[in-house]
Design an enzyme around this catalytic site. Structure first.
Site, PDB file in Angstrom:
ATOM      1  N   GLU A  85      -2.678 -73.162  47.643  1.00 21.36           N
ATOM      2  CA  GLU A  85      -1.356 -72.620  47.287  1.00 21.36           C
ATOM      3  C   GLU A  85      -0.940 -71.533  48.286  1.00 21.36           C
ATOM      4  O   GLU A  85      -1.647 -70.539  48.463  1.00 21.36           O
ATOM      5  CB  GLU A  85      -1.377 -72.068  45.850  1.00 21.36           C
ATOM      6  CG  GLU A  85       0.010 -71.753  45.340  1.00 21.36           C
ATOM      7  CD  GLU A  85       0.031 -71.375  43.859  1.00 21.36           C
ATOM      8  OE1 GLU A  85      -0.748 -71.959  43.083  1.00 21.36           O
ATOM      9  OE2 GLU A  85       0.832 -70.499  43.500  1.00 21.36           O
ATOM     10  N   LYS A 280      -2.908 -68.183  34.500  1.00 16.80           N
ATOM     11  CA  LYS A 280      -3.016 -69.133  35.632  1.00 16.80           C
ATOM     12  C   LYS A 280      -2.919 -68.367  36.948  1.00 16.80           C
ATOM     13  O   LYS A 280      -3.649 -68.640  37.905  1.00 16.80           O
ATOM     14  CB  LYS A 280      -1.912 -70.192  35.518  1.00 16.80           C
ATOM     15  CG  LYS A 280      -1.991 -71.303  36.553  1.00 16.80           C
ATOM     16  CD  LYS A 280      -1.304 -70.995  37.859  1.00 16.80           C
ATOM     17  CE  LYS A 280      -1.445 -72.157  38.832  1.00 16.80           C
ATOM     18  NZ  LYS A 280      -0.930 -71.848  40.159  1.00 16.80           N
ATOM     19  N   ASP A 296     -19.198 -72.823  40.237  1.00 15.84           N
ATOM     20  CA  ASP A 296     -18.631 -73.918  39.448  1.00 15.84           C
ATOM     21  C   ASP A 296     -17.328 -73.436  38.794  1.00 15.84           C
ATOM     22  O   ASP A 296     -17.347 -72.760  37.763  1.00 15.84           O
ATOM     23  CB  ASP A 296     -19.685 -74.307  38.394  1.00 15.84           C
ATOM     24  CG  ASP A 296     -19.241 -75.454  37.511  1.00 15.84           C
ATOM     25  OD1 ASP A 296     -18.038 -75.753  37.469  1.00 15.84           O
ATOM     26  OD2 ASP A 296     -20.108 -76.035  36.843  1.00 15.84           O
ATOM     27  N   HIS A 393       7.306 -66.452  47.476  1.00 15.94           N
ATOM     28  CA  HIS A 393       6.700 -67.771  47.343  1.00 15.94           C
ATOM     29  C   HIS A 393       7.280 -68.743  48.375  1.00 15.94           C
ATOM     30  O   HIS A 393       6.548 -69.433  49.073  1.00 15.94           O
ATOM     31  CB  HIS A 393       7.026 -68.264  45.926  1.00 15.94           C
ATOM     32  CG  HIS A 393       6.019 -69.196  45.379  1.00 15.94           C
ATOM     33  ND1 HIS A 393       4.832 -68.756  44.833  1.00 15.94           N
ATOM     34  CD2 HIS A 393       6.000 -70.542  45.295  1.00 15.94           C
ATOM     35  CE1 HIS A 393       4.140 -69.801  44.423  1.00 15.94           C
ATOM     36  NE2 HIS A 393       4.828 -70.888  44.709  1.00 15.94           N
TER      37      HIS A 393
HETATM   38  C1  MEV Z   1       1.919 -69.292  40.413  1.00 13.28           C
HETATM   39  O1  MEV Z   1       0.854 -70.035  40.941  1.00 13.28           O
HETATM   40  C2  MEV Z   1       1.411 -68.159  39.581  1.00 13.28           C
HETATM   41  C3  MEV Z   1       2.483 -67.352  38.816  1.00 13.28           C
HETATM   42  O2  MEV Z   1       3.264 -68.239  38.018  1.00 13.28           O
HETATM   43  C4  MEV Z   1       1.740 -66.370  37.949  1.00 13.28           C
HETATM   44  C5  MEV Z   1       2.618 -65.620  36.965  1.00 13.28           C
HETATM   45  O3  MEV Z   1       3.676 -66.143  36.579  1.00 13.28           O
HETATM   46  O4  MEV Z   1       2.179 -64.523  36.569  1.00 13.28           O
HETATM   47  C6  MEV Z   1       3.414 -66.673  39.774  1.00 13.28           C
END
Ligand code: MEV
Length: 440
Positions: A85, A280, A296, A393
């Site tokens: 990513e 995430k 792992d 991003h």
């Molecule tokens: C993207 O990989 C992760 C985010 O969505 C985490 C978040 O929203 O805190 C930017």
């Protein structure tokens, strides 16, 4: 239509590739060429990778990046991260720099206990079972001694064996709930070997035992396996500074950003839809270091998410508060990691990754990984509550878009330069590239 294949694992690598290409792909010649293009030219190195799994046909690359300037408990680290990513390593580096001049990250180990269970069925008298398990515990430990001897020399071993009655959930279901200390090893093989030995001893000792109701074999062992839920193998990391030390951003003062950050964490704490995305983002940092250090990541993911749901609803792994003019941002999570055994000494890049980190023991690696997760969450949530996530991003995604569009090196340089001062979107990149191509 493809037919089932017999004895596939016994075929040579070339034969496997040819069979796959001819039976399952639209372009067999190109498939074979592509798979072989990713083979390593060093045959010995390739063989090492081939032997990690069954039916290896090629290698699957992930970028290995490094996020420098992580000050953790007063020590400076460059953290290796394996991830696809675009924005993750950049965000980690940014957060490292941000906190490096505000005292750095503070991390501590809250526990290192691992769990494994022998799941079994028993329908005799409960009282007899408890006294039977107590009586055979020394034997369980003694029979496992050939397995535990080396681990004990390193200060680890079996730290507890307890009978758990789970007949409330399932008729006749009991378990030996066992605790382990595995030092610098993740310990899966050690734990599973111990458990299988416990199961053997349990069955042997149960046969015709007078306390167990008079049956020839009153116990049936269903399975013996470690648990990837490790709430006793826990690490905490924190950053803190005075609120006025927080940098202003997008017209917002530090104090406003602090209160928006705290609010955003509170939202993740009470709203599962947000908590999953919030966590995430944390796992973006965690998994990248876990993979780069040969650990792992599925085990880590499973354990971490179970921990996030331990209260009965799925919540944030991080916390934040502003009290008495201090801003604090922390993470607490279970991480069962190893720095010996498994891939750690086998995969050359894993070995290098651990070397870059100063060859840490498992507890130190737990702290580094927790910090990577905290840094990632701080960077993401700070962007979310200030500029929004897409600006950074898309900037990082720009090269992916240009590569997709087949841009030349000269075109990439020109377009990247243009977007230093413009907002990136897919359509804007296409437009800019087309305009460039039409220039005389
Ligand atoms: C993207 O990989 C992760 C985010 O969505 C985490 C978040 O929203 O805190 C930017």
């Amino acid at each position: 239509m493809a037919q089932p294949v017999e004895g596939f694992s016994k075929r040579s690598k070339d034969e496997k590739i040819r069979w796959l290409a001819e039976n399952y792909t639209d372009y067999p010649e190109e498939t074979q060429r592509l798979l072989k293009q990713y083979w390593n030219s060093d045959a010995q190195l390739q063989q090492l990778h081939d032997e990690f799994i069954e039916n290896t046909i090629s290698n699957f690359y992930l970028p290995l990046g490094v996020a420098p300037n992580f000050l953790i408990n007063g020590k400076l680290y460059a953290i290796p991260m394996a991830i696809e990513e675009s924005s993750v390593v950049a965000a980690a580096s940014k957060a490292a720099k941000y906190w490096g001049c505000r005292g750095g990250f503070h991390a501590e180990i809250l526990g290192t206990e691992k769990i494994g269970q022998v799941h079994f069925q028993y329908h005799g008298p409960k009282k007899g079972l408890q006294s039977f398990i107590e009586a055979i515990t020394p034997q369980l430990l003694q029979d496992a001694e050939p397995i535990t001897r080396n681990m004990e020399k390193r200060g680890g071993g079996v730290t507890g064996i307890e009978l758990r009655d789970r007949t409330d959930g399932l008729d006749g279901y009991y378990q030996l709930h066992c605790r382990f200390e595995t030092r610098d090893a993740m310990g899966a093989n050690f734990i599973n070997s111990c458990l299988e030995q416990f199961a053997t001893t349990l069955l042997r000792e149960a046969g015709n035992h007078p306390d167990l109701g008079g049956e020839a074999q009153p116990i049936e062992v269903l399975m013996s396996i470690l648990s990837n839920y490790t709430p006793g193998c826990l690490v905490r990391a924190e950053v803190r500074c005075r609120v006025e030390e927080l940098e202003a951003e997008s017209g917002m003062e530090g104090a406003e950003i602090a209160s928006r950050l705290v609010r955003a964490v509170q939202v993740a704490d009470c709203e599962p839809y947000r908590a999953v995305t919030h966590n995430k983002g944390i796992m973006n940092g965690i998994d990248a270091v876990v993979i780069a250090t040969g650990n792992d990541f599925r085990a880590v993911e499973a354990g971490v998410h179970a921990y996030a749901a331990r209260s009965g609803s799925y919540r944030s792994l991080t916390g934040a508060e502003c009290t008495d003019g201090m801003f604090r941002f922390w993470i607490e999570l279970p991480l069962a990691l190893g720095t010996v055994g498994g891939l750690t000494q086998l995969h050359p890049l894993v070995k290098l990754g651990l070397n870059i980190l100063g060859n840490p023991g498992a507890p130190e690696l737990m702290q580094i990984v927790a910090v990577a997760g905290l840094a990632q969450n701080f960077a993401a949530v700070r962007s979310l509550v200030t500029t929004g996530i897409q600006r950074g991003h898309m900037k990082m995604h720009l090269l992916n878009i240009l590569n997709q569009l087949g841009a030349t090196e000269a075109e990439k340089t020109a377009v990247v330069d243009y977007f230093r001062t413009h907002t990136v979107s897919h359509s804007e990149v296409v437009a800019r590239l087309n305009a460039l191509r039409q220039m005389p």
